[in-house]
Enzyme design. Structure first.
Site, PDB file in Angstrom:
ATOM      1  N   LYS A 144     -57.746  79.702   6.011  1.00  0.00           N
ATOM      2  CA  LYS A 144     -58.657  79.005   6.929  1.00  0.00           C
ATOM      3  C   LYS A 144     -57.929  78.436   8.145  1.00  0.00           C
ATOM      4  O   LYS A 144     -58.158  77.312   8.565  1.00  0.00           O
ATOM      5  CB  LYS A 144     -59.432  77.904   6.201  1.00  0.00           C
ATOM      6  N   ARG A 145     -57.064  79.232   8.743  1.00  0.00           N
ATOM      7  CA  ARG A 145     -56.312  78.789   9.907  1.00  0.00           C
ATOM      8  C   ARG A 145     -57.182  78.844  11.156  1.00  0.00           C
ATOM      9  O   ARG A 145     -58.069  79.677  11.287  1.00  0.00           O
ATOM     10  CB  ARG A 145     -55.078  79.664  10.104  1.00  0.00           C
TER      11      ARG A 145
END
Length: 300
Positions: A111-112
């Site tokens: 989830k960057r």
């Protein structure tokens, strides 16, 4: 598709089969299930393991051994490895390599999301074939603006990797951002989905830029026709079931990749019990998807 994306797509076509094509084949042959590798403390203890690197290693190796040669996608949650520092990341690197060698597609749940050179660095971490954490796909957050993801979109096309962009997540707090209405009228989530559809335009048999859409939503209330995969967390411990998928995803249900973590993992540490749990969920998903397809065909 913009000029830079078209150029990158041409590079990918020279040597890397796109993720969307590989995913479609894996889903059709192995079933559509994605199993999370989430070695959080409570699961380690439930398996009789210590909450340390030794326990992390034993847990991860068991899951990979049990499932990597039979499920379509394995999804390690990076945070549960990062909490042990460099030794935990080393376990993650080994798991990625072993899972891919056994034929599973690896979706790194990281989830960057960032801008500029920082986003490019995240892209290099997960989407560069020379990286020890190179994965078949990675989850990304677009909430610094969809354009902030461009370095990852370009890198994914070059390497033949995929992206799963947060759109409508299974956590209830997500709605305060994702359901918010933009100045132009549609919700934030719909804006993101429209961007994904544009990225996937013309891709066959499936685009490589997917969305994360929770299976717990009841009804999505958005247009999910993005010509890409839809990762659906929330099956199992969060309360959704495979039978809920047609109601949430409608005509897009065939492109859904249901994600189960604790629902399968709590069957461990026995390898055969893990396999049986994954097979049960996979069979239930097949039944739900095929039933929905049959109903749609009969209604014509």
């Amino acid at each position: 598709m913009n000029a830079s994306a078209s150029a990158s797509a041409s590079e990918a076509g020279a040597g890397a089969e796109p993720f969307g094509a590989r995913l479609r084949r894996a889903m059709d042959t192995r079933g559509p299930l994605c199993v999370g590798i989430d070695p959080h403390s409570s699961l380690l203890h439930a398996w009789g393991l210590s909450d340390d690197v030794a326990g992390l290693t034993a847990f991860t190796r068991t899951v990979v051994e049990a499932l990597a040669d039979r499920v379509a996608v394995l999804k390690p949650q990076s945070a549960f490895f990062e909490r042990f520092g460099s030794r935990g990341v080393a376990v993650l690197e080994q798991a990625v390599a072993e899972a891919r060698a056994a034929g599973a597609l690896v979706l790194m749940d990281a989830k960057r999301g960032d801008i500029g050179s920082t986003m490019a660095a995240y892209a290099a971490t997960y989407l560069d074939k020379d990286s020890p954490l190179f994965s078949d796909a990675v989850t990304l957050s677009p909430y610094l603006g969809f354009g902030s993801l461009r370095p990852a979109l370009d890198a994914a096309r070059i390497s033949g990797s995929g992206l799963f962009v947060l759109a409508l997540t299974s956590n209830p707090e997500g709605a305060e951002v994702q359901r918010a209405v933009t100045a132009g009228g549609p919700s934030v989530a719909q804006v993101m989905l429209d961007h994904l559809a544009a990225e996937n335009a013309g891709a066959t048999p499936l685009g490589s830029v997917g969305a994360v859409v929770g299976a717990t939503l009841g009804e999505a209330g958005v247009n999910l026709a993005v010509n890409g995969p839809l990762l659906a967390p929330g099956i199992g411990a969060q309360g959704a079931t495979p039978a809920d998928l047609p109601g949430v995803f409608g005509a897009a249900v065939r492109n859904v990749v249901p994600s189960v973590s604790r629902g399968v993992l709590r069957a461990g540490p026995d390898v055969y019990a893990l396999r049986a749990a994954a097979e049960r969920f996979s069979d239930e998903v097949r039944t739900a998807v095929e039933g929905a397809a049959g109903g749609a065909e009969g209604a014509r």
